[in-house]
Design a protein around this motif. Structure first.
Motif, short mmCIF file in Angstrom:
data_model
loop_
_atom_site.label_atom_id
_atom_site.label_comp_id
_atom_site.label_asym_id
_atom_site.label_seq_id
_atom_site.Cartn_x
_atom_site.Cartn_y
_atom_site.Cartn_z
N TYR A 62 0.83 -1.21 0.00
CA TYR A 62 0.00 0.00 0.00
C TYR A 62 0.87 1.26 0.00
O TYR A 62 0.51 2.27 -0.60
CB TYR A 62 -0.96 0.01 1.19
N VAL A 63 2.00 1.19 0.67
CA VAL A 63 2.94 2.32 0.66
C VAL A 63 3.44 2.53 -0.76
O VAL A 63 3.48 3.66 -1.26
CB VAL A 63 4.15 2.04 1.61
N ARG A 64 3.78 1.44 -1.43
CA ARG A 64 4.28 1.53 -2.82
C ARG A 64 3.20 2.10 -3.74
O ARG A 64 3.47 2.91 -4.63
CB ARG A 64 4.73 0.15 -3.31
N ALA A 65 1.95 1.69 -3.51
CA ALA A 65 0.83 2.19 -4.33
C ALA A 65 0.64 3.70 -4.12
O ALA A 65 0.31 4.42 -5.06
CB ALA A 65 -0.45 1.44 -3.99
N ASP A 84 5.96 -4.28 -10.46
CA ASP A 84 5.71 -4.76 -9.10
C ASP A 84 4.90 -6.06 -9.13
O ASP A 84 4.07 -6.26 -10.01
CB ASP A 84 4.95 -3.69 -8.30
N GLU A 85 5.15 -6.92 -8.17
CA GLU A 85 4.45 -8.21 -8.13
C GLU A 85 3.02 -8.09 -7.61
O GLU A 85 2.21 -9.00 -7.79
CB GLU A 85 5.23 -9.19 -7.27
N ASN A 86 2.70 -6.93 -7.00
CA ASN A 86 1.36 -6.76 -6.41
C ASN A 86 0.38 -6.13 -7.40
O ASN A 86 0.69 -5.11 -8.02
CB ASN A 86 1.47 -5.90 -5.15
N SER A 87 -0.80 -6.71 -7.55
CA SER A 87 -1.78 -6.23 -8.52
C SER A 87 -2.34 -4.85 -8.16
O SER A 87 -2.68 -4.05 -9.03
CB SER A 87 -2.94 -7.23 -8.67
N TYR A 88 -2.43 -4.55 -6.86
CA TYR A 88 -2.95 -3.24 -6.44
C TYR A 88 -2.01 -2.13 -6.87
O TYR A 88 -2.45 -1.05 -7.27
CB TYR A 88 -3.16 -3.21 -4.92
N VAL A 89 -0.72 -2.39 -6.80
CA VAL A 89 0.28 -1.42 -7.26
C VAL A 89 0.15 -1.25 -8.78
O VAL A 89 0.20 -0.14 -9.30
CB VAL A 89 1.72 -1.87 -6.89
N HIS A 90 -0.06 -2.36 -9.46
CA HIS A 90 -0.28 -2.32 -10.92
C HIS A 90 -1.48 -1.44 -11.26
O HIS A 90 -1.44 -0.64 -12.20
CB HIS A 90 -0.52 -3.73 -11.46
N SER A 114 -8.80 -6.07 -13.65
CA SER A 114 -8.99 -4.73 -13.08
C SER A 114 -7.88 -3.78 -13.54
O SER A 114 -8.12 -2.58 -13.72
CB SER A 114 -9.04 -4.79 -11.55
N VAL A 115 -6.68 -4.31 -13.74
CA VAL A 115 -5.57 -3.49 -14.25
C VAL A 115 -5.89 -3.05 -15.67
O VAL A 115 -5.75 -1.86 -16.02
CB VAL A 115 -4.24 -4.29 -14.23
N ARG A 116 -6.39 -3.98 -16.48
CA ARG A 116 -6.74 -3.64 -17.87
C ARG A 116 -7.88 -2.63 -17.91
O ARG A 116 -7.91 -1.73 -18.76
CB ARG A 116 -7.13 -4.91 -18.65
#
Length: 276
Positions: A62-65, A84-90, A114-116
């Motif tokens: 979450y910090v990275r996001a 990043d390996e995390n989808s939320y960051v993506h 969701s990223v798309r």
């Protein structure tokens, strides 16, 4: 600097949130043991780019996001976090209008739908990306393309025939939809699509004429409440057999005084808790 070492993390949070906090104190708080403190540092508009580079490698996703959403974050960091390996960051990278187009193109093929979808909504998404995502297997992604004001008429015409009604509804909500497509969707078999056309502030008068005669009172009510509905249509809807429609005319801030005077004598009490 004393408060930056306060034993209560809530105090340190407030310091991290403060846009006037000196850069050297933010640097200290960027290493805080509490994730919430580091999050607020990542969001702070006064934070140094060097600190953002450190937080871009934080152990907490979450910090990275939050680093992604900071206006000071460089394209270099965005490119780093796009891997990043995390989808939320993506997702955060995908929705950022500062993300380079070459990165958006890569993320447009992300395995996470969701990223798309966020790529499809991004205002800087290229025509090429939107054309590709308009054919996506996931309906939410196609709906996101349909909502994008930059989506071309050619793509919208294709999506207007989509079998999933939510995709067609998204087109109806788009403020840049050509008149011809609005005309087609105004006759859509699905109620929600016609309602969205009736609520669209760019719907032409002639389409309002047809929708004001719709068999469903919710569509007529949506026309009645639209601020751009012409006076002559409001006059007709003020006499609608369903009280909800008349109530919508009464609530419209642009309804002329003479129509309101007539509705003021309406026998039905406009209580929206009651059924029609």
């Amino acid at each position: 600097g004393i408060l930056a070492k306060d034993k209560d993390y809530h105090v340190r949070e407030f310091i991290a949130q403060n846009s006037n906090t000196p850069k050297e104190i933010l640097e200290i708080l960027a290493k805080d043991e509490n994730r919430h403190v580091r999050v607020y540092v990542a969001e702070n508009s006064n934070v140094l780019k060097e600190i953002l580079e450190i937080l871009a490698k934080d152990e907490d996703f979450y910090v990275r996001a939050c680093v992604v959403q900071n206006p000071k974050t460089s394209k270099k960091i965005l490119e780093f976090l796009s891997k990043d390996e995390n989808s939320y960051v993506h997702e955060s990278v995908a929705r950022n209008p500062k993300t380079p187009k070459k990165i958006l193109k890569i993320l447009a093929k992300d395995k996470n739908y969701s990223v798309r979808a966020y790529i499809a909504r991004n205002p800087i998404a290229s025509k090429e990306i939107l054309e590709m995502l308009a054919k996506d297997k996931d309906s939410w992604v196609r709906a996101s393309v349909a909502k994008n004001p930059k989506t071309s008429k050619k793509i919208l015409e294709i999506l207007a025939k989509d079998e999933i009604w939510e995709v067609r509804e998204s087109i109806a909500e788009n403020l840049n939809v050509p008149k011809e497509i609005l005309e087609i969707l105004a006759k859509d078999k699905t109620l929600e699509v016609r309602v969205s056309i009736a609520q669209n502030p760019n719907t032409p008068k002639e389409i309002f004429d047809n929708l004001s005669k719709d068999e469903d009172y919710y569509v007529r009510g949506s026309v009645a409440f639209n601020k751009i509905t012409p006076k002559e249509i409001l006059e007709i809807l003020a006499k609608d057999k369903v009280w909800n429609v008349r109530a919508a005319v009464a609530k419209n801030p642009n309804t002329p005084k003479e129509i309101l005077e007539i509705l003021a004598k309406d026998e039905k009490s406009f209580d929206f808790k009651r059924d029609s």
